[in-house]
Design a protein around this motif. Sequence first.
Motif, PDB file in Angstrom:
ATOM      1  N   PRO A 204      -8.408   3.227   7.192  1.00  0.00           N
ATOM      2  CA  PRO A 204      -8.033   1.858   6.832  1.00  0.00           C
ATOM      3  C   PRO A 204      -8.983   0.855   7.505  1.00  0.00           C
ATOM      4  CG  PRO A 204      -6.134   3.073   7.686  1.00  0.00           C
ATOM      5  CD  PRO A 204      -7.343   3.899   7.943  1.00  0.00           C
ATOM      6  N   ARG A 205      -9.210  -0.254   6.844  1.00  0.00           N
ATOM      7  CA  ARG A 205      -9.963  -1.350   7.455  1.00  0.00           C
ATOM      8  C   ARG A 205      -9.019  -2.120   8.360  1.00  0.00           C
ATOM      9  NH1 ARG A 205     -11.883  -5.683   5.618  1.00  0.00           N
ATOM     10  NH2 ARG A 205     -10.120  -6.069   4.247  1.00  0.00           N
ATOM     11  N   TYR A 206      -9.548  -2.625   9.445  1.00  0.00           N
ATOM     12  CA  TYR A 206      -8.756  -3.538  10.271  1.00  0.00           C
ATOM     13  C   TYR A 206      -9.010  -4.912   9.681  1.00  0.00           C
ATOM     14  CZ  TYR A 206      -6.000  -4.123  14.489  1.00  0.00           C
ATOM     15  OH  TYR A 206      -4.969  -4.316  15.364  1.00  0.00           O
ATOM     16  N   PRO A 207      -8.012  -5.540   9.082  1.00  0.00           N
ATOM     17  CA  PRO A 207      -8.251  -6.811   8.395  1.00  0.00           C
ATOM     18  C   PRO A 207      -8.724  -7.892   9.372  1.00  0.00           C
ATOM     19  CG  PRO A 207      -5.895  -6.347   8.518  1.00  0.00           C
ATOM     20  CD  PRO A 207      -6.607  -5.147   9.059  1.00  0.00           C
ATOM     21  N   SER A 208      -9.696  -8.693   8.947  1.00  0.00           N
ATOM     22  CA  SER A 208     -10.238  -9.723   9.834  1.00  0.00           C
ATOM     23  C   SER A 208      -9.155 -10.704  10.287  1.00  0.00           C
ATOM     24  CB  SER A 208     -11.404 -10.454   9.168  1.00  0.00           C
ATOM     25  OG  SER A 208     -10.994 -11.025   7.952  1.00  0.00           O
TER      26      SER A 208
ATOM     27  N   LEU B 140      -1.199  -5.560   7.929  1.00  0.00           N
ATOM     28  CA  LEU B 140      -1.733  -4.246   8.283  1.00  0.00           C
ATOM     29  C   LEU B 140      -1.326  -3.193   7.257  1.00  0.00           C
ATOM     30  CD1 LEU B 140      -1.014  -4.305  12.134  1.00  0.00           C
ATOM     31  CD2 LEU B 140      -3.149  -4.919  10.957  1.00  0.00           C
TER      32      LEU B 140
ATOM     33  N   ARG C 106      -0.879  -3.448   4.056  1.00  0.00           N
ATOM     34  CA  ARG C 106      -1.697  -3.497   2.837  1.00  0.00           C
ATOM     35  C   ARG C 106      -2.957  -2.645   2.988  1.00  0.00           C
ATOM     36  NH1 ARG C 106      -1.709  -8.767   1.952  1.00  0.00           N
ATOM     37  NH2 ARG C 106      -3.453  -9.144   3.347  1.00  0.00           N
ATOM     38  N   GLU C 107      -3.620  -2.755   4.136  1.00  0.00           N
ATOM     39  CA  GLU C 107      -4.833  -1.970   4.379  1.00  0.00           C
ATOM     40  C   GLU C 107      -4.517  -0.480   4.525  1.00  0.00           C
ATOM     41  OE1 GLU C 107      -7.826  -3.124   4.062  1.00  0.00           O
ATOM     42  OE2 GLU C 107      -7.173  -5.196   3.846  1.00  0.00           O
ATOM     43  N   ALA C 108      -3.402  -0.168   5.179  1.00  0.00           N
ATOM     44  CA  ALA C 108      -3.013   1.236   5.348  1.00  0.00           C
ATOM     45  C   ALA C 108      -2.733   1.878   3.997  1.00  0.00           C
ATOM     46  CB  ALA C 108      -1.792   1.336   6.260  1.00  0.00           C
TER      47      ALA C 108
ATOM     48  N   GLN D 129      -3.868   0.969   0.995  1.00  0.00           N
ATOM     49  CA  GLN D 129      -5.105   1.115   0.218  1.00  0.00           C
ATOM     50  C   GLN D 129      -5.894   2.341   0.653  1.00  0.00           C
ATOM     51  OE1 GLN D 129      -7.310  -2.564   0.401  1.00  0.00           O
ATOM     52  NE2 GLN D 129      -5.868  -3.623  -0.936  1.00  0.00           N
ATOM     53  N   ALA D 130      -5.936   2.609   1.950  1.00  0.00           N
ATOM     54  CA  ALA D 130      -6.672   3.775   2.444  1.00  0.00           C
ATOM     55  C   ALA D 130      -5.953   5.078   2.092  1.00  0.00           C
ATOM     56  CB  ALA D 130      -6.867   3.673   3.952  1.00  0.00           C
TER      57      ALA D 130
END
Length: 109
Positions: free
Chosen positions: A33-37, A72, A74-76, A78-79
């Motif tokens: 996952p990306r860590y959202p900015s 957080l 949302r990114e989890a 998506q990954a």
Amino acid sequence: SARIRARTRITASLASSDGCRPNPPSLIHRVEPRYPSIGRTLHLHGVVQLRATVTREGSISKVTVVDGNPILAREAVQAVRQWRYEPYLLNGQPVEIEVDISVNFTLQR
């Protein structure tokens, strides 16, 4: 810097009658996952709990958020939708299975 760790656990739905829990299916393709900015800016951290359905072929067909910060999560999600598992075998046959996934977002100082 940011660090993300994820752990997969099988849900109780496949626990055997003797109370033994089967091993989780083997993860063969993992997308981090990306860590959202905005998460970094707001110093967001914590665990996102997901429940995912692994198909007979090993792909993810459904991911739901059980608990966690929505930014957080949302990114989890998506990954995890891109993850692939070895097909889970029950009595030698591939079966669909639900897994619980914990994704831990931490900020290092």
